[in-house]
Design a protein around this motif. Sequence first.
Motif, PDB file in Angstrom:
ATOM      1  N   PHE A 185      -3.097 -21.519  -4.211  1.00  0.00           N
ATOM      2  CA  PHE A 185      -3.875 -22.816  -3.674  1.00  0.00           C
ATOM      3  C   PHE A 185      -3.283 -23.474  -4.692  1.00  0.00           C
ATOM      4  N   LYS A 227      -1.459 -22.543  -8.198  1.00  0.00           N
ATOM      5  CA  LYS A 227      -2.164 -21.262  -8.483  1.00  0.00           C
ATOM      6  C   LYS A 227      -2.290 -20.302  -7.620  1.00  0.00           C
ATOM      7  N   VAL A 284      -2.976 -17.018  -5.837  1.00  0.00           N
ATOM      8  CA  VAL A 284      -3.995 -15.639  -5.911  1.00  0.00           C
ATOM      9  C   VAL A 284      -4.117 -14.597  -5.164  1.00  0.00           C
ATOM     10  N   PRO A 307     -14.656  -8.309  -8.761  1.00  0.00           N
ATOM     11  CA  PRO A 307     -14.883  -9.094  -8.677  1.00  0.00           C
ATOM     12  C   PRO A 307     -15.095 -10.497  -8.799  1.00  0.00           C
ATOM     13  N   SER A 308     -16.005 -11.027  -8.648  1.00  0.00           N
ATOM     14  CA  SER A 308     -15.926 -13.325  -8.363  1.00  0.00           C
ATOM     15  C   SER A 308     -14.891 -12.981  -8.063  1.00  0.00           C
ATOM     16  N   GLY A 309     -13.881 -13.998  -7.351  1.00  0.00           N
ATOM     17  CA  GLY A 309     -12.824 -14.850  -7.655  1.00  0.00           C
ATOM     18  C   GLY A 309     -11.244 -13.706  -7.517  1.00  0.00           C
ATOM     19  N   SER A 310     -11.391 -12.725  -7.642  1.00  0.00           N
ATOM     20  CA  SER A 310     -10.891 -11.654  -7.203  1.00  0.00           C
ATOM     21  C   SER A 310      -9.398 -11.581  -6.121  1.00  0.00           C
ATOM     22  N   GLY A 311      -9.811 -12.873  -5.374  1.00  0.00           N
ATOM     23  CA  GLY A 311      -9.224 -13.376  -3.379  1.00  0.00           C
ATOM     24  C   GLY A 311      -9.791 -12.680  -2.377  1.00  0.00           C
ATOM     25  N   LYS A 312     -10.763 -11.643  -2.301  1.00  0.00           N
ATOM     26  CA  LYS A 312     -11.527 -10.936  -1.899  1.00  0.00           C
ATOM     27  C   LYS A 312     -11.231 -11.506  -0.056  1.00  0.00           C
ATOM     28  N   THR A 313     -12.172 -12.980  -0.543  1.00  0.00           N
ATOM     29  CA  THR A 313     -12.545 -13.925   1.055  1.00  0.00           C
ATOM     30  C   THR A 313     -10.781 -14.690   1.175  1.00  0.00           C
ATOM     31  N   THR A 314     -10.394 -15.042  -0.191  1.00  0.00           N
ATOM     32  CA  THR A 314      -8.661 -15.403   0.967  1.00  0.00           C
ATOM     33  C   THR A 314      -8.193 -14.772   1.508  1.00  0.00           C
ATOM     34  N   ARG A 364      -7.355 -19.321   7.947  1.00  0.00           N
ATOM     35  CA  ARG A 364      -6.856 -19.943   6.809  1.00  0.00           C
ATOM     36  C   ARG A 364      -5.009 -19.785   6.983  1.00  0.00           C
ATOM     37  N   GLU A 374     -19.402 -10.607   2.750  1.00  0.00           N
ATOM     38  CA  GLU A 374     -20.899 -10.805   2.440  1.00  0.00           C
ATOM     39  C   GLU A 374     -22.295 -10.622   3.296  1.00  0.00           C
ATOM     40  N   HIS A 428     -20.311  -7.414  -2.706  1.00  0.00           N
ATOM     41  CA  HIS A 428     -19.786  -6.053  -3.544  1.00  0.00           C
ATOM     42  C   HIS A 428     -21.688  -5.656  -3.677  1.00  0.00           C
TER      43      HIS A 428
HETATM   44  N1  LIG Z   1      -9.726 -23.691  -0.620  1.00  0.00           N
HETATM   45  C1  LIG Z   1      -9.585 -23.263  -2.161  1.00  0.00           C
HETATM   46  N2  LIG Z   1      -8.436 -23.867  -3.493  1.00  0.00           N
HETATM   47  C2  LIG Z   1      -8.115 -23.647  -4.512  1.00  0.00           C
HETATM   48  N3  LIG Z   1      -9.017 -22.721  -4.587  1.00  0.00           N
HETATM   49  C3  LIG Z   1      -9.557 -21.450  -4.637  1.00  0.00           C
HETATM   50  C4  LIG Z   1      -9.447 -22.125  -2.792  1.00  0.00           C
HETATM   51  N4  LIG Z   1     -10.592 -20.973  -2.400  1.00  0.00           N
HETATM   52  C5  LIG Z   1     -11.134 -20.277  -3.820  1.00  0.00           C
HETATM   53  N5  LIG Z   1      -9.729 -20.224  -4.490  1.00  0.00           N
HETATM   54  C6  LIG Z   1      -9.656 -19.212  -6.094  1.00  0.00           C
HETATM   55  O1  LIG Z   1      -8.937 -18.296  -5.526  1.00  0.00           O
HETATM   56  C7  LIG Z   1      -9.067 -17.215  -6.259  1.00  0.00           C
HETATM   57  C8  LIG Z   1     -10.079 -16.099  -5.008  1.00  0.00           C
HETATM   58  O2  LIG Z   1     -10.978 -17.103  -3.970  1.00  0.00           O
HETATM   59  P1  LIG Z   1     -11.995 -15.802  -3.465  1.00  0.00           P
HETATM   60  O3  LIG Z   1     -12.974 -16.962  -2.761  1.00  0.00           O
HETATM   61  O4  LIG Z   1     -10.937 -15.810  -2.219  1.00  0.00           O
HETATM   62  O5  LIG Z   1     -12.491 -15.171  -4.192  1.00  0.00           O
HETATM   63  P2  LIG Z   1     -13.533 -14.030  -3.796  1.00  0.00           P
HETATM   64  O6  LIG Z   1     -12.880 -12.312  -4.847  1.00  0.00           O
HETATM   65  O7  LIG Z   1     -14.112 -13.844  -2.502  1.00  0.00           O
HETATM   66  O8  LIG Z   1     -14.927 -14.127  -5.118  1.00  0.00           O
HETATM   67  P3  LIG Z   1     -16.662 -13.898  -4.758  1.00  0.00           P
HETATM   68  O9  LIG Z   1     -16.505 -12.766  -4.546  1.00  0.00           O
HETATM   69  O10 LIG Z   1     -17.105 -14.558  -5.772  1.00  0.00           O
HETATM   70  O11 LIG Z   1     -16.673 -14.915  -2.890  1.00  0.00           O
HETATM   71  C9  LIG Z   1     -10.121 -18.036  -6.956  1.00  0.00           C
HETATM   72  O12 LIG Z   1      -9.143 -17.924  -8.016  1.00  0.00           O
HETATM   73  C10 LIG Z   1     -10.617 -19.382  -6.313  1.00  0.00           C
HETATM   74  O13 LIG Z   1     -11.099 -20.040  -7.368  1.00  0.00           O
END
Ligand SMILES: Nc1ncnc2c1ncn2[C@@H]1O[C@H](COP(=O)(O)OP(=O)(O)OP(=O)(O)O)[C@@H](O)[C@H]1O
Length: 239
Positions: free
Chosen positions: A14, A21, A23, A42-49, A58, A178, A211
Amino acid sequence: MLKVISVRNLDHYFGNGSLRKQVLFNINLEISAGEIVILTGPSGSGKTTLLNLVGGLRSPLVERSSSSQSASLRVLGQELYGASAERLVQARRRNGYIFQGHNLHGSLTALQNVKMGLELHQYIELAELETRAIQILEQVGLGNHLHYYPDQLSGGQKQRVAIARALVSHPQLVLADEPTASLDSQSGRDVVNLMQKLAHEKGSTILMVTHDHRILNIADRIVQMEDGRLMSPTPAVIS
Ligand SMILES: Nc1ncnc2c1ncn2[C@@H]1O[C@H](COP(=O)(O)OP(=O)(O)OP(=O)(O)O)[C@@H](O)[C@H]1O
């Protein structure tokens, strides 16, 4: 067995310039037809991406560097890595989606919301569209709530409408992010049991981010993510 999802050597970033950065790091994942796979971590580990990339929500970032030359993201037989925006839209339409907080249209009834899940499929006649939408709402226990608006339904009922809408077109692939986050323990359990039952009946594959440890045992396989990387596979939890 037929692979519905096949991800190879996938990275994702991203931001631009100094804000860039990474991800996702070298993701490799294969999911077979009919499997229910839970992606957790964990939160922010990249699952949603990762889920959004698989769903075509995306666009995968195509890198010119040598390490990513072999990257691939095949979903239902289509290569999404390097695909045009138009191809991604087509790919997106084939899947069923269930998100946290249901995403129903507030001005439409339960029945109208579910019918929207079929309207993209132009080969279905209007009368059949209505019949199928009613049938699936009956299957999720909302046969008596066809004409209720979302704000007249409980959280669990709304999420059941969302499941009905996602599955009414019998998609080969269902992506859920989720789906139980806004639900109490019992409603969350009911919702995932329903997803599991309908997916098995219709032969759908499910990839679900959660989660919620209370629902891990519906998975055939649990995949753990940490800091943008997939950890080694864990056998499904036996209830
Ligand atoms: N649109 C975006 N622009 C910049 N950074 C992003 C964007 N979307 C996600 N990120 C970053 O990418 C990383 C992974 O985010 P992601 O939402 O995929 O994690 P996650 O595991 O699904 O988290 P959660 O469980 O909190 O939803 C995080 O550091 C987040 O801050």
